[in-house]
Design an enzyme around this catalytic site. Structure first.
Site, short mmCIF file in Angstrom:
data_model
loop_
_atom_site.label_atom_id
_atom_site.label_comp_id
_atom_site.label_asym_id
_atom_site.label_seq_id
_atom_site.Cartn_x
_atom_site.Cartn_y
_atom_site.Cartn_z
N GLU A 136 105.53 -27.62 -48.94
CA GLU A 136 105.07 -29.13 -48.95
C GLU A 136 103.63 -28.93 -49.35
OE1 GLU A 136 104.97 -30.05 -44.71
OE2 GLU A 136 107.07 -30.24 -44.64
N GLY B 56 102.39 -23.96 -48.22
CA GLY B 56 103.28 -23.24 -49.35
C GLY B 56 103.50 -21.86 -48.56
N CYS C 252 117.19 -17.29 -46.04
CA CYS C 252 117.65 -17.54 -47.49
C CYS C 252 116.81 -16.93 -48.48
CB CYS C 252 117.74 -19.05 -47.64
SG CYS C 252 118.56 -19.98 -46.41
N GLU D 159 108.59 -17.88 -53.95
CA GLU D 159 109.24 -16.87 -53.45
C GLU D 159 108.42 -16.04 -52.54
OE1 GLU D 159 112.07 -17.00 -52.41
OE2 GLU D 159 113.17 -18.39 -53.81
P1 TGC Z 1 106.95 -14.76 -38.32
O1 TGC Z 1 106.55 -15.16 -36.89
O2 TGC Z 1 106.85 -13.50 -39.04
O3 TGC Z 1 108.63 -15.47 -38.38
C1 TGC Z 1 108.98 -16.38 -37.83
C2 TGC Z 1 110.29 -15.92 -37.66
O4 TGC Z 1 111.22 -15.73 -39.03
C3 TGC Z 1 111.65 -14.25 -38.87
N1 TGC Z 1 111.14 -14.04 -40.20
C4 TGC Z 1 112.30 -13.60 -40.94
N2 TGC Z 1 113.76 -13.75 -41.09
C5 TGC Z 1 114.60 -13.63 -41.93
N3 TGC Z 1 113.87 -12.99 -43.00
C6 TGC Z 1 112.68 -12.78 -43.39
N4 TGC Z 1 111.90 -12.43 -44.47
C7 TGC Z 1 111.66 -13.27 -42.21
N5 TGC Z 1 110.34 -13.17 -41.89
C8 TGC Z 1 110.15 -13.56 -40.82
C9 TGC Z 1 110.93 -13.83 -37.79
O5 TGC Z 1 111.61 -12.78 -37.09
C10 TGC Z 1 110.87 -14.88 -36.75
O6 TGC Z 1 111.97 -15.21 -36.04
P2 TGC Z 1 112.15 -15.56 -34.75
O7 TGC Z 1 113.47 -15.59 -34.45
O8 TGC Z 1 111.45 -14.53 -33.76
O9 TGC Z 1 111.51 -16.96 -34.61
O10 TGC Z 1 106.45 -16.17 -39.34
P3 TGC Z 1 104.97 -16.44 -39.93
O11 TGC Z 1 104.85 -17.83 -39.74
O12 TGC Z 1 103.85 -15.43 -39.50
O13 TGC Z 1 105.05 -16.14 -41.59
C11 TGC Z 1 105.58 -14.94 -42.10
C12 TGC Z 1 105.28 -15.12 -43.54
C13 TGC Z 1 103.88 -15.50 -44.01
C14 TGC Z 1 105.70 -13.84 -44.22
C15 TGC Z 1 106.44 -16.25 -44.08
O14 TGC Z 1 105.90 -17.54 -43.85
C16 TGC Z 1 106.52 -16.22 -45.62
O15 TGC Z 1 107.37 -15.67 -46.12
N6 TGC Z 1 105.64 -17.28 -46.29
C17 TGC Z 1 106.14 -17.37 -47.83
C18 TGC Z 1 106.72 -18.58 -48.15
C19 TGC Z 1 107.60 -18.58 -49.18
O16 TGC Z 1 107.89 -17.51 -49.62
N7 TGC Z 1 108.43 -19.78 -49.71
C20 TGC Z 1 109.08 -19.89 -50.69
C21 TGC Z 1 109.79 -21.32 -50.79
S1 TGC Z 1 111.18 -21.45 -51.78
C22 TGC Z 1 110.69 -20.98 -53.44
O17 TGC Z 1 109.50 -20.47 -53.59
C23 TGC Z 1 111.78 -21.17 -54.39
S2 TGC Z 1 111.37 -20.69 -55.98
C24 TGC Z 1 112.53 -20.76 -56.95
C25 TGC Z 1 113.39 -19.53 -57.22
O18 TGC Z 1 113.49 -18.66 -56.47
O19 TGC Z 1 113.77 -19.35 -58.42
P1 FAD Z 2 99.20 -21.33 -51.28
O1 FAD Z 2 99.83 -20.97 -50.00
O2 FAD Z 2 98.08 -22.50 -51.15
O3 FAD Z 2 98.29 -20.09 -51.49
C1 FAD Z 2 97.09 -20.23 -52.36
C2 FAD Z 2 96.56 -18.84 -52.70
O4 FAD Z 2 96.22 -18.31 -51.42
C3 FAD Z 2 97.62 -17.65 -53.24
O5 FAD Z 2 97.05 -16.70 -53.99
C4 FAD Z 2 97.98 -17.10 -51.72
O6 FAD Z 2 98.53 -15.67 -52.10
C5 FAD Z 2 96.68 -17.03 -51.06
N1 FAD Z 2 96.84 -16.99 -49.59
C6 FAD Z 2 97.81 -17.71 -48.65
N2 FAD Z 2 97.63 -17.27 -47.56
C7 FAD Z 2 96.78 -16.26 -47.81
C8 FAD Z 2 96.51 -15.31 -46.49
N3 FAD Z 2 96.87 -15.30 -45.34
N4 FAD Z 2 95.79 -14.18 -46.93
C9 FAD Z 2 95.30 -14.15 -48.17
N5 FAD Z 2 95.49 -14.85 -49.28
C10 FAD Z 2 96.49 -15.97 -48.98
N6 FAD Z 2 109.22 -24.05 -53.01
C11 FAD Z 2 110.37 -24.62 -52.34
O7 FAD Z 2 110.23 -24.69 -51.07
N7 FAD Z 2 111.42 -24.71 -53.15
C12 FAD Z 2 111.31 -24.38 -54.36
O8 FAD Z 2 112.48 -24.56 -55.14
C13 FAD Z 2 110.31 -24.01 -55.09
N8 FAD Z 2 110.27 -23.67 -56.26
C14 FAD Z 2 109.17 -23.42 -57.09
C15 FAD Z 2 109.12 -23.57 -58.36
C16 FAD Z 2 107.80 -23.28 -59.11
C17 FAD Z 2 108.00 -23.29 -60.66
C18 FAD Z 2 106.69 -23.08 -58.35
C19 FAD Z 2 105.29 -22.61 -58.88
C20 FAD Z 2 106.69 -23.16 -56.92
C21 FAD Z 2 107.74 -23.32 -56.21
N9 FAD Z 2 108.01 -23.42 -54.75
C22 FAD Z 2 109.13 -23.81 -54.25
C23 FAD Z 2 106.71 -23.33 -54.02
C24 FAD Z 2 106.37 -21.82 -53.79
O9 FAD Z 2 107.04 -21.36 -52.99
C25 FAD Z 2 104.97 -22.05 -53.31
O10 FAD Z 2 104.08 -22.31 -54.38
C26 FAD Z 2 104.27 -20.64 -52.72
O11 FAD Z 2 105.02 -20.07 -51.79
C27 FAD Z 2 103.00 -20.61 -52.58
O12 FAD Z 2 102.40 -21.87 -51.95
P2 FAD Z 2 101.38 -22.56 -52.49
O13 FAD Z 2 101.32 -22.87 -54.01
O14 FAD Z 2 101.08 -23.62 -51.60
O15 FAD Z 2 99.78 -21.53 -52.38
#
Ligand code: TGC
Ligand code: FAD
Length: 387
Positions: free
Chosen positions: A136, A140, A241, A366
């Protein structure tokens, strides 16, 4: 002369079938992507629908999933496909990652039988495109804070909120949208054209230009009860996922790096500086050797994680280690190759600067490199340092 991959005899670690799949995907990229991708990048466009059909015909979409028209291939075969796609452009691998590892996987893993039957065969064939809405504008890295809500109204669900940076958003036939309910975070399938859903493309991107990135605005989107993914409960639903898509990136990033390194080696062999080939200078060879070693290490890591995944033993922390290392090193390789190309390195005539700026997105999406560092920090110390 030896190619960077031959240096490590990586092919000896692959089956005939894996090598064949790699060659098939490479052929598609050579024929249908490479001749056009710099123009798509420059114009900020991607013929997503045509490409999805071609990739679907090849069996690449959701290729690591079983049943429902999916190819049921192994993790390494899927990784190699990601590598070849990203060697063409990260935007193309993104299209495939989001389709297969995020949208299709969410339905395959968490969906009802009806949802699987309705969407997966068409998505595998590339006739329907999916997107995945987790991020959102204000959340992120910390998706647990999401503001998008889904509340019950009679037998229906009503969704309100905004998802940002959503790959494939405006070309998607179905959006997997994660929302907060009275029962925690749940996933919903929102078909394109549903009343109350508005999709706006993100303009003026400098990175990942050959990829569709959109905002999804949900304003009173009304869905039937059957739109909810029944098996996903809590944040572990979407995070499960992400593991899949992050795994593809571990391989994919090495594809972008390999394309840069091969380009730089060829360029350095041809380019004359001070009356000798650029490749003949020790400074150049030091750069090339360093990059080849990092590439080989990254590929070996990817293969090891792939074999662990095939054995059902891969952990999220291992995926974080792979994504952190391989994207970081790929970006470093792309930047170093750019220096070897001199001024030519800043034009789209060569793929290097395109890969370098694309990898800036890959470093962030990711899970940012900082988030993966903290995931590893938590695993090593037992102390979460996110909050
Ligand atoms: P936390 O307390 O650690 O976990 C909450 C619940 O989730 C479970 N869990 C996982 N389950 C499966 N796989 C994982 N990698 C998991 N990590 C945690 C955990 O066991 C727990 O489960 P339950 O049943 O006990 O509730 O959660 P937290 O809020 O402290 O956050 C942990 C953190 C920061 C690592 C997580 O929020 C995170 O990975 N943040 C990054 C978000 C992110 O990667 N967003 C990506 C969006 S999609 C995208 O970017 C697509 S780009 C396009 C492309 O791929 O080409
Ligand atoms: P923020 O979370 O605001 O982070 C800003 C900076 O703060 C980063 O350097 C980060 O590492 C740092 N930071 C954050 N937390 C901490 C911490 N605890 N300690 C120290 N540093 C910290 N999302 C989807 O859901 N679906 C998609 O298909 C998708 N596609 C994408 C495609 C593109 C081209 C891009 C650029 C992004 C896409 N995303 C998608 C979103 C992407 O997953 C987020 O941009 C990413 O997770 C980071 O979130 P943010 O941009 O809000 O950065």
């Amino acid at each position: 002369m030896i190619s960077p991959t031959a240096l490590f005899a990586l092919d000896t670690l692959l089956s005939d079938e894996e090598r064949e799949i790699r060659a098939t995907v490479r052929k598609l990229c050579d024929r249908e992507i490479r001749p056009h991708v710099a123009t798509w990048f420059e114009r900020g466009e991607l013929p997503a629908r045509e490409l999805a059909r071609a990739l679907g015909e090849l069996g690449v979409l959701g290729m690591h999933l079983d049943g429902y028209g999916c190819a049921g291939m192994g993790a390494v075969a899927y990784g190699l496909a990601c590598l070849e796609l990203e060697a063409a452009d990260s935007g193309l691998r993104s299209l495939v990652s989001v389709q297969g590892s995020l949208a299709m996987y969410a339905i395959w893993k968490h969906g009802s039988e009806e949802q699987k039957r309705e969407w997966l065969p068409r998505m595998a064939a590339g006739e329907a495109i999916g997107c995945f809405g987790l991020t959102e504008p204000d959340f992120g890295s910390d998706p647990a804070g999401m503001r998008t809500t889904a509340r019950r109204e009679g037998g229906d669900w009503v969704l309100n909120g905004t998802k940002m940076w959503i790959t494939n958003g405006s070309v998607a036939d179905v959006a997997v949208v994660w929302a907060r309910t009275g029962d925690g975070i749940r996933g919903f399938l929102v078909p394109a054209g549903t009343r109350g859903l508005t999709v706006n493309d993100v303009k003026h991107k400098v990175s990942l230009r050959a990829s569709v990135t959109s905002e999804l605005v949900l304003d009173g989107v009304r869905l039937p009860a059957a739109a909810m993914l029944p098996a996903a409960r809590g944040l572990s639903g979407p995070l499960s996922c992400l593991n899949e898509a992050r795994f593809g990136i571990v391989f994919g990033a090495m594809g972008a790096a390999l394309d840069c390194l091969e380009t730089a080696i060829a360029y350095a062999g041809e380019r004359q500086v001070f009356a000798r080939p650029l490749a003949s200078y020790q400074l150049t060879q030091e750069k090339l050797a360093g990059m080849a070693v990092e590439l080989g290490k990254g590929l070996l890591l990817a293969l090891h994680l792939g074999r662990l995944k095939e054995a059902g033993a891969l952990t999220p922390e291992q995926v974080s280690a792979g994504k952190l290392n391989n994207v970081r090193e790929a970006l470093e390789i792309a930047r170093t190759c750019r220096t070897l190309l001199g001024a030519s390195g800043i034009t789209l005539e060569y793929p290097v600067i395109r890969h370098a700026v694309n990898l800036e997105s890959v470093l962030t999406y990711e899970g940012t490199s900082e988030i993966h560092t903290l995931v590893l920090g938590r695993a090593l110390t037992g102390i979460p340092a996110f909050h």
